[in-house]
Design a protein around this motif. Structure first.
Motif, PDB file in Angstrom:
ATOM      1  N   UNK A 288      54.827  37.078  45.988  1.00  0.00           N
ATOM      2  CA  UNK A 288      54.166  38.333  46.339  1.00  0.00           C
ATOM      3  C   UNK A 288      53.658  38.969  45.053  1.00  0.00           C
ATOM      4  N   UNK A 289      52.367  39.278  45.000  1.00  0.00           N
ATOM      5  CA  UNK A 289      51.770  39.868  43.795  1.00  0.00           C
ATOM      6  C   UNK A 289      51.419  41.319  44.067  1.00  0.00           C
ATOM      7  N   UNK A 290      51.494  42.131  43.034  1.00  0.00           N
ATOM      8  CA  UNK A 290      51.221  43.556  43.151  1.00  0.00           C
ATOM      9  C   UNK A 290      49.726  43.830  43.076  1.00  0.00           C
ATOM     10  N   UNK A 291      49.380  45.110  43.222  1.00  0.00           N
ATOM     11  CA  UNK A 291      47.976  45.531  43.212  1.00  0.00           C
ATOM     12  C   UNK A 291      47.299  45.225  41.878  1.00  0.00           C
ATOM     13  N   UNK A 292      48.061  45.263  40.809  1.00  0.00           N
ATOM     14  CA  UNK A 292      47.500  45.036  39.481  1.00  0.00           C
ATOM     15  C   UNK A 292      46.860  43.658  39.360  1.00  0.00           C
ATOM     16  N   UNK A 293      47.378  42.687  40.126  1.00  0.00           N
ATOM     17  CA  UNK A 293      46.830  41.328  40.097  1.00  0.00           C
ATOM     18  C   UNK A 293      45.902  41.092  41.290  1.00  0.00           C
ATOM     19  N   UNK A 294      46.348  41.511  42.490  1.00  0.00           N
ATOM     20  CA  UNK A 294      45.592  41.226  43.703  1.00  0.00           C
ATOM     21  C   UNK A 294      44.211  41.866  43.686  1.00  0.00           C
ATOM     22  N   UNK A 295      44.097  43.046  43.100  1.00  0.00           N
ATOM     23  CA  UNK A 295      42.797  43.730  43.097  1.00  0.00           C
ATOM     24  C   UNK A 295      41.785  43.067  42.165  1.00  0.00           C
ATOM     25  N   UNK A 296      42.227  42.113  41.351  1.00  0.00           N
ATOM     26  CA  UNK A 296      41.322  41.420  40.430  1.00  0.00           C
ATOM     27  C   UNK A 296      40.980  40.007  40.893  1.00  0.00           C
ATOM     28  N   UNK A 297      41.433  39.626  42.088  1.00  0.00           N
ATOM     29  CA  UNK A 297      41.170  38.267  42.544  1.00  0.00           C
ATOM     30  C   UNK A 297      39.683  38.006  42.779  1.00  0.00           C
TER      31      UNK A 297
END
Length: 902
Positions: A288-297
């Motif tokens: 599970x990844x946080x917003x800090x990573x997921x928003x940059x996909x």
């Protein structure tokens, strides 16, 4: 070509405004002087501190802030008509922090000293700002500029040595993100997780986020089993080697649910690449990844997503269908591509770019409303009162951070992109649920292509079997027996509880590796060792007790239980005196009496209807109770076949009932009639009697705390064979066992002991596991299957059948009820009823007077003739008295002549 056009556009705007050209350098200054006027323009100097040299987020923020300055210039020009001139001037001075907190603090100090900025926008933490104020020895309320932090998510910290209103966070509270992660974990019933984060140089150690996540997980009955701080990979000489070492530590653990927090995009990319190479992106794993990573996909290529197949993430949702965003996105891609042509293919703006743009816009709006000298204090006050809709959403501050409650998209990385499987919002959903009808909106692709939800754990650490403790000092060896085999130099563990556990393990859908470890202290201490993780579980005759839930969790009980009292027996003399009454039940006795009276009444009626006085005119109702005497005193043969028809079946019933009565009474007389020596605990307490129990179990605590026995009256008996001797010597008056132990004791010593008093309900026998252990569900399910199949009952019978004790003691006998004779009673009753009906019809046909019938009955029976004469004499006296009273009343004197003779 696009960069050239952008440059000439900016240059043209600057010329129209009468300002100097924008210089692009490491310390970039983007300035706007709206028009030439005799009035002095309001100048707002803005500093920017972001890592635009190495990180994707910093690059996006840099481009977005420059775009916001340009848009503010154009907006001011558009608002300046031929009669109005703008009095606002925005200057942006950017510095690269290079991802180094000390360098970021130094850059901020330089901006304050050399540029006298009124505001700083960037990735500054609260601790870094505090360091700036201490280093420069500033008067914090006057010299420190307004700080707008772009760090996401926003975190509340302890009080700092400057006014909190000058530090604003352009992000949502981190609590929302932690709640969303907990909702995902709770939705899939993962009881334990592992949290990992990148340890940055300087101040942040991740402990605050770990605490918040732990509190959120507790609300969904989950917890953080492990948390690991990975070294900062940007400054590491061998980042991949460091990652392998850390991941290998996690691989040895049993938990398989990993939550990735506080990782830069570059570090996260390398993390998943390494994890895939190590086989940690296969079946059974959860990431599970946080917003800090997921928003940059959106800004990474397909090769990165290939390493992240099956990953679940959450990203802040924003409106991406508006015309404003579409225009911004188009311009952003052109400008980002001109600055970083090597990344031009993946140059879509993220939420971090939108918030950087909105931060500049907010400062511009606040400065424009001041209409005078702009200071950090006045600027912060005006900024706190703003409320407008930006590209990232509603811009309104509360408690130093964005007030809007965010909505998160729950995404699943599949193929070359990702799919949205659900959404979550604190305002529309409680923890553990999702706003899309409370369900996931699409199928989920799990790592390794697993079709079902991963369990989130493996059986044990690699190459290490579970250590399961068993009570070596159990008082009842039938449940757990530990035998030392000296000739084999080994230990054999057997018994009913061990057999049940072994059968349960066989029903698990996987192979469970374990070793049984004898434990020589008390049961409570064994449970505590499970809590301290010295033991992985505890198996045996362990009572599910409320006090122990502080340390462990229990499986479904495999046998029911309760606390009961066992005492000696003594003869019941009262019951022996009236023993014959116990041969039949009360209902049987009553039915016999009624049937007998009914049959005899019918026979008596038939006999008199055909007897010596044929002129009987009725039935003597007042004499029906004497029918039995008349029936047995009658020596003459019955004169009617109808009477014989009634008597024949009844005599057969009497014969059968008499034989059954004899057999039942004989059985009761040959079996001792017993009663408990003590019937209740009140008697024990009143007489201050001593009681015995296993001092190594919870029973002592229960007797003292719940049943209020005095501790000095409780005797510790460590073996089941010690109880008969203690009873014989008078050391104890009663013994207390849990129900399964009482069954064993009474099976072994079946003579002289019985249960007495109520049973105090308890939780039963269960297996103890650490809190949150994922094995509990599978073990409990297997126990239920074993119980429903009857295997547990068969194992218990096998244990009890090993005792060959036969008891001749019986507490009372089983009385016989009317049920076995109901058929005979119905036949006899039907015949009797039929005969009565025929006789009644015959009597009614003669139309005899009721009183004449009674007279005939009385006169016809020699003894009763005298009774009849006596009644007549009494009646004569009564009539004489009545006539005399009548004469006295008429004449006023007593007239003896007036008597009316009978």
């Amino acid at each position: 070509m696009s960069s050239v056009l952008s440059f000439f556009m900016v240059l043209f705007v600057s010329i129209l405004a009468g300002s100097k050209a924008i210089s692009i350098s490491e310390e970039r200054a983007v300035k706007y002087k709206p028009c030439s006027t005799t009035k002095r323009a309001v100048a707002v100097r803005i500093g920017g501190v972001v890592d635009y040299g190495t990180t994707r987020i910093g690059k996006e923020q840099k481009v977005a802030m420059e775009m916001a300055i340009q848009d503010s210039m154009i907006s001011n020009l558009d608002s300046s008509s031929t009669t109005t001139c703008s009095q606002l001037q925005l200057d942006l001075h950017l510095k690269d922090s290079q991802g180094n907190p000390p360098r970021a603090a130094a850059a901020a100090s330089d901006l304050i000293r050399s540029e006298q900025v009124q505001a700083i926008i960037g990735t500054l933490t609260l601790q870094e700002v505090a360091l700036v104020s201490e280093t420069d020895n500033m008067n914090t309320t006057k010299n420190l500029p307004l700080i707008v932090s772009l760090n996401s998510p926003a975190q509340s910290s302890s009080p700092v040595p400057f006014h909190s209103s000058i530090f604003l966070q352009m992000a949502n509270d981190i609590t929302f993100q932690m709640h969303c992660i907990a909702a995902i974990v709770g939705h899939f019933n993962w009881r334990k997780v592992t949290a990992i984060y990148e340890h940055s140089i300087g101040f942040s150690d991740g402990s605050g986020i770990i605490t918040l996540l732990s509190e959120s997980l507790r609300l969904v009955n989950s917890e953080i089993e492990h948390h690991e701080a990975f070294p900062s990979l940007s400054s590491h000489s061998d980042p991949k080697g460091a990652l392998k070492r850390e991941l290998r530590k996690l691989e040895r653990k049993s938990n398989r649910v990993f939550i990735v927090l506080q990782f830069s995009l570059n570090s996260a990319m390398l993390l998943f690449e390494t994890a895939k190479q190590m086989g940690m992106m296969g079946k059974g794993y959860v990431w599970i990844i946080s917003d800090e990573i997921a928003s940059l996909l959106d800004s990474v290529d397909s090769s990165v997503k290939y390493n992240m197949q099956g990953v679940i993430g959450l990203k802040t949702s924003f409106e991406d269908s508006s015309d404003a965003f579409k225009g911004f996105k188009s311009r952003f891609r052109r400008m980002y591509g001109s600055h970083y042509p090597e990344e031009e293919e993946n140059s879509s703006p993220s939420i971090f770019a939108l918030r950087a743009y909105d931060a500049i816009t907010a400062i511009g709006k606040a400065s424009g409303e001041l209409k005078g000298k702009v200071t950090s204090k006045r600027l912060s006050q005006k900024l706190l009162s703003l409320d407008f809709k930006g590209l990232s959403g509603e811009i309104r501050f509360k408690n130093g951070m964005l007030a809007q409650s965010p909505t998160f998209q729950i995404i699943n990385v599949v193929g070359k992109g990702y799919t949205e499987i659900a959404s979550w919002s604190q305002a529309h959903s409680s923890l553990g649920n999702f706003v899309e009808h409370g369900e996931m909106t699409g199928p989920i692709y799990w790592p390794g292509g697993l079709p079902t939800v991963p369990k989130g754990w493996t059986l044990s650490e690699v190459g290490k079997p579970l250590k399961i403790g068993v009570p070596a000092g159990a008082a009842f060896k039938q449940f757990v027996r530990v035998s030392n085999l000296r000739y084999k130099n080994a230990t054999l563990v057997s018994g009913f509880s061990v057999n049940v556990f072994e059968e349960v393990v066989k029903r698990l859908p996987y192979e469970l590796h374990y070793v049984l470890v004898p434990f020589y202290d008390s049961y409570d201490q064994m449970v505590e060792q499970v809590y301290y993780k010295v033991l992985d579980a505890a198996v045996g005759d362990i009572e599910v007790f409320a006090d122990r839930f502080r340390y462990v969790e229990y499986t479904q009980p495999y046998v029911s239980s309760g606390l009961e009292m066992v005492v000696t027996v003594e003869p019941d003399k009262v019951k022996e005196t009236w023993m014959f009454m116990k041969a039949f039940t009360k209902r049987m006795w009553l039915q016999l009496i009624l049937m007998h009276i009914s049959i005899c009444s019918v026979v008596w009626l038939i006999e008199n209807q055909h007897g010596q006085n044929p002129e009987l005119k009725g039935l003597g109702v007042m004499l029906w109770f004497s029918v039995t005497i008349l029936f047995f005193a009658q020596r003459e043969p019955l004169k009617c076949n109808l009477a014989r028809l009634v008597l024949a079946p009844w005599l057969f019933v009497i014969l059968v009932v008499t034989a059954s009565f004899t057999a039942s009474l004989t059985s009761m007389m040959t079996v001792s009639q017993l009663k408990p020596s003590v019937t209740n605990i009140e008697t024990l307490q009143r007489t201050n009697a001593a009681v015995g129990c296993n001092g190594n179990s919870f029973i002592v605590r229960y007797l003292v705390n719940t049943l209020k026995f005095k501790p000095e009256n409780i005797k510790n008996l460590s073996s089941v064979d010690d109880y008969p001797d203690a009873f014989a010597k008078g050391d104890i008056a009663a013994a207390f066992f849990v129900v399964p132990h009482a069954k064993v004791f009474l099976a072994k010593y079946c003579n002289g002991f019985i249960r007495s008093g109520p049973i105090y309900k308890l939780g039963g026998f269960g297996f103890a596991f650490p809190k949150g252990s994922p094995l509990i569900f599978d073990i409990s399910e297997a126990i239920l299957e074993l119980t429903e199949s009857g295997d547990v009952e068969q194992l218990e019978k096998a244990m009890l059948s090993s005792f060959n004790c036969s008891s001749s003691l019986k507490l009372g006998g089983d009385s016989i009820g009317p049920e076995p004779f109901s058929g005979l009673f119905k036949i006899s009753g039907a015949i009797s009823g039929f005969a009565f009906l025929i006789t009644f019809v015959r009597i009614a046909s003669k139309r005899l007077d009721r009183w004449s019938c009674v007279q005939a009955c009385l006169i016809n029976k020699g003894f009763w003739r005298w009774v009849y004469i006596g009644l007549c004499q009494s009646s004569q006296i009564y009539r004489f008295s009545l006539s005399s009273r009548r004469s006295f009343n008429q004449n006023g004197i007593f007239d003896d002549v007036a008597r009316v003779p009978i």
